[in-house]
Write a protein that holds these residues in place. Structure first.
Motif, PDB file in Angstrom:
ATOM      1  N   SER A   1      94.573  32.341  45.682  1.00 53.69           N
ATOM      2  CA  SER A   1      94.803  32.585  47.104  1.00 53.69           C
ATOM      3  C   SER A   1      96.299  32.610  47.396  1.00 53.69           C
ATOM      4  O   SER A   1      97.045  31.744  46.926  1.00 53.69           O
ATOM      5  CB  SER A   1      94.142  31.466  47.918  1.00 53.69           C
ATOM      6  N   ILE A   2      96.722  33.606  48.152  1.00 54.58           N
ATOM      7  CA  ILE A   2      98.081  33.659  48.698  1.00 54.58           C
ATOM      8  C   ILE A   2      97.922  33.890  50.193  1.00 54.58           C
ATOM      9  O   ILE A   2      97.187  34.780  50.613  1.00 54.58           O
ATOM     10  CB  ILE A   2      98.932  34.784  48.080  1.00 54.58           C
ATOM     11  N   ARG A   3      98.609  33.082  50.990  1.00 52.02           N
ATOM     12  CA  ARG A   3      98.530  33.209  52.446  1.00 52.02           C
ATOM     13  C   ARG A   3      99.908  33.530  53.005  1.00 52.02           C
ATOM     14  O   ARG A   3     100.911  32.974  52.552  1.00 52.02           O
ATOM     15  CB  ARG A   3      97.977  31.930  53.065  1.00 52.02           C
ATOM     16  N   PHE A   4      99.941  34.423  53.985  1.00 57.81           N
ATOM     17  CA  PHE A   4     101.170  34.872  54.623  1.00 57.81           C
ATOM     18  C   PHE A   4     101.088  34.521  56.108  1.00 57.81           C
ATOM     19  O   PHE A   4     100.171  34.959  56.790  1.00 57.81           O
ATOM     20  CB  PHE A   4     101.332  36.394  54.471  1.00 57.81           C
ATOM     21  N   PHE A   5     102.037  33.739  56.570  1.00 59.86           N
ATOM     22  CA  PHE A   5     102.087  33.350  57.979  1.00 59.86           C
ATOM     23  C   PHE A   5     103.330  33.979  58.593  1.00 59.86           C
ATOM     24  O   PHE A   5     104.448  33.541  58.324  1.00 59.86           O
ATOM     25  CB  PHE A   5     102.150  31.825  58.122  1.00 59.86           C
ATOM     26  N   ARG A   6     103.138  35.023  59.392  1.00 57.50           N
ATOM     27  CA  ARG A   6     104.265  35.684  60.055  1.00 57.50           C
ATOM     28  C   ARG A   6     104.509  34.964  61.371  1.00 57.50           C
ATOM     29  O   ARG A   6     103.630  34.888  62.218  1.00 57.50           O
ATOM     30  CB  ARG A   6     103.975  37.160  60.275  1.00 57.50           C
TER      31      ARG A   6
ATOM     32  N   TYR B   1     106.471  22.931  46.597  1.00 54.55           N
ATOM     33  CA  TYR B   1     106.130  23.458  45.282  1.00 54.55           C
ATOM     34  C   TYR B   1     105.515  24.854  45.345  1.00 54.55           C
ATOM     35  O   TYR B   1     105.885  25.736  44.594  1.00 54.55           O
ATOM     36  CB  TYR B   1     105.194  22.495  44.537  1.00 54.55           C
ATOM     37  N   SER B   2     104.607  25.096  46.253  1.00 53.67           N
ATOM     38  CA  SER B   2     103.963  26.409  46.333  1.00 53.67           C
ATOM     39  C   SER B   2     104.094  27.023  47.719  1.00 53.67           C
ATOM     40  O   SER B   2     103.198  27.733  48.186  1.00 53.67           O
ATOM     41  CB  SER B   2     102.494  26.300  45.931  1.00 53.67           C
ATOM     42  N   VAL B   3     105.226  26.768  48.363  1.00 50.16           N
ATOM     43  CA  VAL B   3     105.477  27.291  49.712  1.00 50.16           C
ATOM     44  C   VAL B   3     106.903  27.825  49.791  1.00 50.16           C
ATOM     45  O   VAL B   3     107.849  27.150  49.389  1.00 50.16           O
ATOM     46  CB  VAL B   3     105.273  26.202  50.792  1.00 50.16           C
ATOM     47  N   PHE B   4     107.026  29.040  50.325  1.00 46.15           N
ATOM     48  CA  PHE B   4     108.334  29.676  50.504  1.00 46.15           C
ATOM     49  C   PHE B   4     108.524  30.093  51.959  1.00 46.15           C
ATOM     50  O   PHE B   4     107.561  30.466  52.630  1.00 46.15           O
ATOM     51  CB  PHE B   4     108.440  30.932  49.632  1.00 46.15           C
ATOM     52  N   GLU B   5     109.761  30.038  52.425  1.00 47.62           N
ATOM     53  CA  GLU B   5     110.156  30.612  53.711  1.00 47.62           C
ATOM     54  C   GLU B   5     110.937  31.878  53.417  1.00 47.62           C
ATOM     55  O   GLU B   5     111.852  31.862  52.591  1.00 47.62           O
ATOM     56  CB  GLU B   5     111.075  29.662  54.489  1.00 47.62           C
ATOM     57  N   CYS B   6     110.574  32.963  54.095  1.00 46.44           N
ATOM     58  CA  CYS B   6     111.224  34.245  53.845  1.00 46.44           C
ATOM     59  C   CYS B   6     111.695  34.857  55.162  1.00 46.44           C
ATOM     60  O   CYS B   6     110.926  34.926  56.121  1.00 46.44           O
ATOM     61  CB  CYS B   6     110.256  35.211  53.178  1.00 46.44           C
ATOM     62  N   ASN B   7     112.928  35.301  55.192  1.00 42.71           N
ATOM     63  CA  ASN B   7     113.465  36.036  56.328  1.00 42.71           C
ATOM     64  C   ASN B   7     113.694  37.460  55.827  1.00 42.71           C
ATOM     65  O   ASN B   7     114.731  37.762  55.238  1.00 42.71           O
ATOM     66  CB  ASN B   7     114.755  35.385  56.821  1.00 42.71           C
TER      67      ASN B   7
ATOM     68  N   PHE C   1      99.575  39.564  40.258  1.00 44.26           N
ATOM     69  CA  PHE C   1      99.440  38.323  39.493  1.00 44.26           C
ATOM     70  C   PHE C   1      98.291  37.428  39.950  1.00 44.26           C
ATOM     71  O   PHE C   1      98.208  36.285  39.523  1.00 44.26           O
ATOM     72  CB  PHE C   1     100.744  37.531  39.550  1.00 44.26           C
ATOM     73  N   ILE C   2      97.416  37.944  40.803  1.00 43.51           N
ATOM     74  CA  ILE C   2      96.328  37.076  41.266  1.00 43.51           C
ATOM     75  C   ILE C   2      94.967  37.562  40.770  1.00 43.51           C
ATOM     76  O   ILE C   2      94.764  38.743  40.519  1.00 43.51           O
ATOM     77  CB  ILE C   2      96.301  36.935  42.803  1.00 43.51           C
ATOM     78  N   ASP C   3      94.086  36.625  40.651  1.00 43.60           N
ATOM     79  CA  ASP C   3      92.677  36.909  40.416  1.00 43.60           C
ATOM     80  C   ASP C   3      92.003  36.673  41.762  1.00 43.60           C
ATOM     81  O   ASP C   3      91.901  35.518  42.206  1.00 43.60           O
ATOM     82  CB  ASP C   3      92.124  35.963  39.353  1.00 43.60           C
ATOM     83  N   PRO C   4      91.577  37.724  42.457  1.00 45.61           N
ATOM     84  CA  PRO C   4      91.039  37.567  43.808  1.00 45.61           C
ATOM     85  C   PRO C   4      89.793  36.687  43.888  1.00 45.61           C
ATOM     86  O   PRO C   4      89.435  36.228  44.959  1.00 45.61           O
ATOM     87  CB  PRO C   4      90.730  38.990  44.259  1.00 45.61           C
TER      88      PRO C   4
ATOM     89  N   SER D   1     102.355  30.735  51.175  1.00 45.89           N
ATOM     90  CA  SER D   1     101.828  29.631  50.368  1.00 45.89           C
ATOM     91  C   SER D   1     100.817  30.203  49.383  1.00 45.89           C
ATOM     92  O   SER D   1     100.171  31.205  49.659  1.00 45.89           O
ATOM     93  CB  SER D   1     101.187  28.566  51.258  1.00 45.89           C
ATOM     94  N   TYR D   2     100.710  29.558  48.241  1.00 41.50           N
ATOM     95  CA  TYR D   2      99.796  30.076  47.240  1.00 41.50           C
ATOM     96  C   TYR D   2      99.126  28.958  46.465  1.00 41.50           C
ATOM     97  O   TYR D   2      99.648  27.857  46.331  1.00 41.50           O
ATOM     98  CB  TYR D   2     100.497  31.051  46.289  1.00 41.50           C
ATOM     99  N   ASP D   3      97.937  29.268  45.979  1.00 45.94           N
ATOM    100  CA  ASP D   3      97.152  28.393  45.122  1.00 45.94           C
ATOM    101  C   ASP D   3      96.649  29.271  43.985  1.00 45.94           C
ATOM    102  O   ASP D   3      95.728  30.066  44.157  1.00 45.94           O
ATOM    103  CB  ASP D   3      95.992  27.793  45.919  1.00 45.94           C
ATOM    104  N   ILE D   4      97.300  29.171  42.835  1.00 47.42           N
ATOM    105  CA  ILE D   4      97.039  30.044  41.691  1.00 47.42           C
ATOM    106  C   ILE D   4      96.548  29.200  40.520  1.00 47.42           C
ATOM    107  O   ILE D   4      97.202  28.238  40.122  1.00 47.42           O
ATOM    108  CB  ILE D   4      98.318  30.818  41.286  1.00 47.42           C
TER     109      ILE D   4
END
Length: 93
Positions: free
Chosen positions: A60-65, A31-37, A53-56, A6-9
């Motif tokens: 924010s980009i979050r990765f949920f494994r 809209y700002s959430v992807f599922e990845c396998n 592509f982010i300004d820290p 998920s991201y908030d850019i």
């Protein structure tokens, strides 16, 4: 591995670039959430690509494994087809 991203850019151009990159790794479910396998190599590459592509200080980009058991416990209410772009919105990969 199964990963929810998920991201908030803040910047529109960077948000669009991230969405395009993410289409190479998974399915857009909101809209700002992807599922990845993906495998570990793809996961590392995806993070490397997105970092460009982010300004820290603003973004924010979050990765949920998720483990296999966690993935099986994902629930959804409402439409289950995932994100559907509006007519005037195009995602070009």
């Amino acid at each position: 591995m199964f990963v929810i991203v998920s991201y908030d850019i803040v910047d529109d151009k960077n948000r669009t670039k991230i969405a395009k990159k993410m289409c190479n790794y998974g399915s857009r479910i909101q809209y700002s959430v992807f599922e990845c396998n993906i495998n570990k190599t793809q996961y590392k590459e995806m993070k490397k690509q997105l970092k460009k592509f982010i300004d820290p200080e603003k973004d924010s980009i979050r990765f949920f494994r998720l483990c296999g058991e966690c993935k099986r416990n994902v629930e959804s209410l409402g439409i289950k087809k995932g994100y559907v772009p509006e007519k005037d919105e195009a995602i070009i990969v």
